[in-house]
Design a protein around this motif. Structure first.
Motif, PDB file in Angstrom:
ATOM      1  N   LEU A 116       2.982   3.406  60.876  1.00  0.00           N
ATOM      2  CA  LEU A 116       2.315   4.188  61.919  1.00  0.00           C
ATOM      3  C   LEU A 116       2.572   3.576  63.286  1.00  0.00           C
ATOM      4  CD1 LEU A 116       0.148   6.354  62.793  1.00  0.00           C
ATOM      5  CD2 LEU A 116      -1.535   4.509  62.554  1.00  0.00           C
ATOM      6  N   ASN A 127      -7.090   4.599  64.830  1.00  0.00           N
ATOM      7  CA  ASN A 127      -5.785   4.142  64.342  1.00  0.00           C
ATOM      8  C   ASN A 127      -5.833   3.850  62.852  1.00  0.00           C
ATOM      9  OD1 ASN A 127      -3.781   3.968  66.540  1.00  0.00           O
ATOM     10  ND2 ASN A 127      -5.268   2.616  67.503  1.00  0.00           N
ATOM     11  N   ALA A 130      -5.809   7.056  60.919  1.00  0.00           N
ATOM     12  CA  ALA A 130      -4.481   7.673  60.866  1.00  0.00           C
ATOM     13  C   ALA A 130      -3.569   6.927  59.902  1.00  0.00           C
ATOM     14  CB  ALA A 130      -3.868   7.706  62.265  1.00  0.00           C
ATOM     15  N   GLY A 134      -1.893   8.634  56.672  1.00  0.00           N
ATOM     16  CA  GLY A 134      -0.447   8.621  56.461  1.00  0.00           C
ATOM     17  C   GLY A 134      -0.058   8.083  55.093  1.00  0.00           C
ATOM     18  N   LYS A 198       2.575  13.319  58.496  1.00  0.00           N
ATOM     19  CA  LYS A 198       3.556  12.439  59.134  1.00  0.00           C
ATOM     20  C   LYS A 198       4.288  13.165  60.265  1.00  0.00           C
ATOM     21  CE  LYS A 198       4.197   9.530  55.064  1.00  0.00           C
ATOM     22  NZ  LYS A 198       5.149   9.023  54.044  1.00  0.00           N
ATOM     23  N   MET A 201       2.227  12.715  63.290  1.00  0.00           N
ATOM     24  CA  MET A 201       2.299  11.369  63.849  1.00  0.00           C
ATOM     25  C   MET A 201       3.629  11.090  64.554  1.00  0.00           C
ATOM     26  SD  MET A 201      -0.660  10.049  63.246  1.00  0.00           S
ATOM     27  CE  MET A 201      -1.269  11.727  63.559  1.00  0.00           C
ATOM     28  N   HIS A 218       0.291  11.179  71.732  1.00  0.00           N
ATOM     29  CA  HIS A 218       0.156  10.608  70.395  1.00  0.00           C
ATOM     30  C   HIS A 218      -1.305  10.260  70.096  1.00  0.00           C
ATOM     31  CE1 HIS A 218       1.088   8.559  66.745  1.00  0.00           C
ATOM     32  NE2 HIS A 218       0.889   7.344  67.217  1.00  0.00           N
ATOM     33  N   ILE A 222      -4.000  11.912  67.235  1.00  0.00           N
ATOM     34  CA  ILE A 222      -4.780  11.099  66.293  1.00  0.00           C
ATOM     35  C   ILE A 222      -6.266  11.404  66.441  1.00  0.00           C
ATOM     36  CG2 ILE A 222      -5.465   8.749  65.676  1.00  0.00           C
ATOM     37  CD1 ILE A 222      -2.681   7.810  66.394  1.00  0.00           C
TER      38      ILE A 222
END
Length: 257
Positions: A116, A127, A130, A134, A198, A201, A218, A222
């Motif tokens: 990531l 974070n 995410a 992922g 993905k 991301m 970005h 998220i």
């Protein structure tokens, strides 16, 4: 190798201690703390074995272990240098944290691991969320089923049309595209269209933005996914109606900050 400070029955030949390789002989040794040079030394160029048994090895097991011990000793060459530890995990024989890390990486196939792009300006919890998403580690209905936990309801709580998976919630659910459409228009980038989490991301790399703008986009994506998951939990556990306006407002509030 040297032999003046190395204990005779420790693992100085291979990885297995001699006391474990030849336990019967170890019991016979009068001095179990002896050094290698007490038992082995050269005289006129000949290697002399100087054992100090409490009695001579005589049983079948002891004779087998003695032959095994001699075979081990014959495979070793001695030098007049000082003793030192040598680690087989690196070419120079020196142990280090970096060498251990390289050893693990070299033996592990990381070609399919998910990496990531960490966003520095959003909360750490987002974070981490995410990163887990992922890796498909969110507690969705399908994820529970893979772990042998079968739920009565496995459909997406937003649309009730397909089974609840990470990719469905964030990309395929009919509730989701409106959120990404608003975000794309607000950030003035091409419409955000993704087939998987993905893809979301990685969208900033194909958005046409650069520098700080790409990092902000970005982070907003998220935040959008994190907010969607919160609404999913409220709907599933608190029976609270999910409104896309709430998700969009939360994303924009972070964006203004």
């Amino acid at each position: 190798m040297g032999k003046k400070s190395v204990s005779s029955w420790t693992p100085w030949i291979g990885d297995v201690p001699l006391k474990d390789l030849c336990p019967s002989l170890f019991r016979l040794d009068r001095d179990k703390r002896c050094k290698v040079f007490h038992r082995l030394y050269r005289s006129s160029g000949v290697l002399v074995r100087n054992w100090d048994w409490s009695r001579q090895p005589s049983t079948g097991q002891e004779i087998v272990e003695l032959a095994r011990l001699y075979e081990k000793l014959d495979s070793v060459s001695f030098s007049g240098q000082s003793d030192c530890w040598s680690w087989t995990g690196s070419e120079d024989g020196i142990y280090s944290v970096g060498a251990v890390k390289n050893l693990f990486v070299a033996e592990k196939d990381v070609s399919n691991l998910y990496i990531l792009d960490w966003c520095k300006w959003i909360p750490t919890k987002c974070n981490i969320f995410a990163w887990r998403a992922g890796l498909d580690r969110l507690p969705t209905a399908v994820a529970f089923r893979r772990r042998g936990i079968f739920l009565e309801e496995t459909l997406c709580p937003f649309c009730s049309e397909n089974e609840e998976t990470v990719d469905h919630i964030f990309t395929a659910c009919s509730f989701t595209p409106v959120i990404w459409q608003h975000l794309s228009a607000w950030c003035r980038v091409p419409f955000l269209y993704a087939f998987s989490f993905k893809d979301l991301m990685e969208f900033q790399h194909y958005s046409g933005l650069s520098g700080k703008g790409k990092e902000i986009l970005h982070g907003l994506i998220i935040i959008g996914c994190w907010s969607l998951w919160r609404r999913r939990n409220d709907l599933k556990f608190n029976n609270k109606v999910a409104r896309m306006e709430d998700v969009i407002a939360e994303v924009k509030s972070f964006g203004f900050l």
